[in-house]
Structure formats: C-alpha cells, structure tokens
Design an enzyme around this catalytic site. Sequence first.
Site, short mmCIF file in Angstrom:
data_model
loop_
_atom_site.label_atom_id
_atom_site.label_comp_id
_atom_site.label_asym_id
_atom_site.label_seq_id
_atom_site.Cartn_x
_atom_site.Cartn_y
_atom_site.Cartn_z
N CYS A 1 0.85 -1.19 0.00
CA CYS A 1 0.00 0.00 0.00
C CYS A 1 0.90 1.24 0.00
CB CYS A 1 -0.90 0.01 1.23
SG CYS A 1 -1.87 1.54 1.39
N ASP B 1 -0.18 -5.72 0.68
CA ASP B 1 -1.48 -6.02 0.09
C ASP B 1 -1.39 -7.41 -0.53
OD1 ASP B 1 -2.87 -3.64 0.64
OD2 ASP B 1 -1.99 -2.65 -1.11
#
Length: 112
Positions: free
Chosen positions: A27, A34
Amino acid sequence: MLEVFDNPKTDRDYVIAIRCPEFTSVCPKTGNPDFGTIVVEYVPDLKCIELKSLKLYLFTYRNQGVFYEALTNRILDDLVAACSPRRMEVRGEFTPRGGISTTVTARFEKRG
C-alpha cells in the site's frame, strides 16, 4: 521481461485463463502489504504469454507501493504490449483490509 511464444492456433478464437493467487504488493499510503489474486483472461492473436516470465514479472510488484487501480491497469498495459492479444481482461481481486475487499477489472479489445 515478459516473454511470449507463437500461438499454435491463430485461426481460432480461444480463451487462455491464468490465475495468480499469491500476488503481493505494498500500500503506497501505509506501507502495509497487500494480498490478492490476479486473473488474466485473453484471446491470443499471434503470440501467447510464457507463464514463468509472467510469474517473475508479477514478483516485481512485491515491494512496490501502488494503488490497486493503477496496478491492474499497468499489468494490462504491459501484457497487451508484450503479446498484442485480440482481447484481454485483467482482474485484481484483493483481500479485505479494514473490512473492505476490492476487485478492479481492466479490459482491452483490439480494434478492426
């Protein structure tokens, strides 16, 4: 980095579906990892994507800070540039974070 090979059946439309369930990126706001699944479905024209090179290409995102929307569209652009398919769809299905899951779909269709 993305390698291709000759389509063995250029006179027929057929769909190649590739699922990469262990995709990771970062992120860009929080720096947290992520996780998601990248799904590629395409109708090849003259070339097909070589799978090991696709795997290595996707690994390059492991430490990159990138939003889902930019990521999915960048993957589509890179794959289209590599193999010039008749049609292609890239779908990023990202695991929930903060109680929200996200799916981003980008499509390409050759004109003419």
